[in-house]
Design an enzyme around this catalytic site. Structure first.
Site, PDB file in Angstrom:
ATOM      1  N   LYS A 124       0.771  -1.178  -0.052  1.00 43.36           N
ATOM      2  CA  LYS A 124       0.083   0.108  -0.106  1.00 43.36           C
ATOM      3  C   LYS A 124       0.982   1.295  -0.078  1.00 43.36           C
ATOM      4  O   LYS A 124       0.711   2.277   0.623  1.00 43.36           O
ATOM      5  CB  LYS A 124      -1.042  -0.066   1.125  1.00 43.36           C
ATOM      6  CG  LYS A 124      -2.031  -1.255   1.149  1.00 43.36           C
ATOM      7  CD  LYS A 124      -2.823  -1.202   2.331  1.00 43.36           C
ATOM      8  CE  LYS A 124      -3.758  -2.416   2.307  1.00 43.36           C
ATOM      9  NZ  LYS A 124      -2.979  -3.838   2.479  1.00 43.36           N
ATOM     10  N   ARG A 125       1.746   1.180  -1.075  1.00 44.83           N
ATOM     11  CA  ARG A 125       2.676   2.571  -0.754  1.00 44.83           C
ATOM     12  C   ARG A 125       2.088   3.572  -1.997  1.00 44.83           C
ATOM     13  O   ARG A 125       1.061   3.260  -2.666  1.00 44.83           O
ATOM     14  CB  ARG A 125       4.204   1.932  -1.493  1.00 44.83           C
ATOM     15  CG  ARG A 125       4.706   1.204  -0.765  1.00 44.83           C
ATOM     16  CD  ARG A 125       5.310   1.689   0.646  1.00 44.83           C
ATOM     17  NE  ARG A 125       6.109   0.965   1.306  1.00 44.83           N
ATOM     18  CZ  ARG A 125       6.157  -0.052   2.136  1.00 44.83           C
ATOM     19  NH1 ARG A 125       4.921  -0.202   2.575  1.00 44.83           N
ATOM     20  NH2 ARG A 125       7.195  -0.579   2.642  1.00 44.83           N
TER      21      ARG A 125
END
Length: 275
Positions: free
Chosen positions: A96-97
């Site tokens: 979840k960058r």
């Protein structure tokens, strides 16, 4: 891995199961704590027990990052083990960058060059320049958060402006950044009633669907609403499979749980004439 290669693996294994390696050192069997790398020892046995029943693995990085350098070592060993022993499997970094462009470029380098993941989950909040660095890697995938399974999704994702929900805006806009050959979307199984509408907006893209199993999502409902002519689904199950037992039989029980899901998936694929 290309979209056609992923679909071929789905047909061959008669499964679109993704096993989430959310490996919590506090939940694995106690006897593994005597090994030199308990997290990797757990993952190795889970992978050996389930590799023929699934098409993907998805390590959730929070469980590895929380252990510091030892966790990163366990993660790297896990990815290398899959690559060496089961090279046909699709490996997703659930990270979840999403940051400004040059930072996203470094994240992409970490996951695609240094770690050799096939895909990484990315948050779209900062817009195009935070996502496109991941899309420059040939044969790699971005899995963009669209409509998640947590209750907090109602805080922003379902907000409506000018008749359009925020997640719908994400789906429509992001299709200009990538294609169905390098861009997937996260859509939670607990929002299954919306998957049919999502499929209308992204008819050809793969959807990564968490929330089936322990979180209560229905595999049949997700499939009926979300499957396309190349399946177009990777359905993730984590706790229901990897923690099916906390004893020394944990790997065997994980296989039994994965097999139950695979059998149901096979029937659904057959019903949709994809086998």
């Amino acid at each position: 891995m290309t979209r056609s290669e992923l679909f071929e693996q789905i047909r061959r294994k008669r499964s679109y199961l993704c096993v989430g390696l959310d490996t919590d050192i506090n939940k694995i069997p106690r006897y593994l704590l005597d090994t030199s790398d308990p997290v990797f020892a757990f993952n190795q046995q889970i992978i050996d027990a389930t590799h023929d029943l699934c098409v993907a693995y998805k390590p959730n990085l929070a469980f590895y990052e929380s252990l510091g350098v030892n966790g990163w070592n366990s993660l790297e060993k896990t990815v290398n083990y899959i690559r060496y022993n089961y090279p046909d499997l699709f490996i997703i970094a659930d990270a979840k960058r999403g940051d400004i462009g040059n930072t996203s470029g470094m994240y992409a380098k970490a996951f695609f060059d240094a770690m050799d993941f096939d895909a990484v989950t990315v948050a779209p909040y900062m817009g195009e320049d935070s996502v496109t660095p991941f899309l420059t890697y040939v044969g790699k995938w971005v899995i963009l958060l669209a409509l998640t399974s947590n209750k907090g999704a109602f805080d922003f994702q379902l907000m409506t402006e000018n008749g359009e929900k925020l997640y719908e805006k994400v789906l429509k806009t992001s299709q200009y950044w990538g294609t169905s050959d390098n861009l997937m979307y996260v859509v939670g199984a607990t929002k299954a009633e919306m998957i049919a509408d999502i499929r209308q907006l992204v008819p050809d893209h793969f959807l990564l669907v968490p929330g089936v199993g322990a979180q209560g999502g229905s595999l049949r409902e997700v499939t009926e609403k979300g499957m396309n002519d190349q399946c177009g689904l990777l359905v993730n199950s984590s706790r229901q499979i990897i923690y099916a037992s906390d004893g020394e039989d944990f790997a065997a029980k994980a296989r039994e749980a994965a097999k139950e899901v695979q059998i149901e998936m096979e029937a659904l694929l057959d019903a949709h004439r994809l086998l």
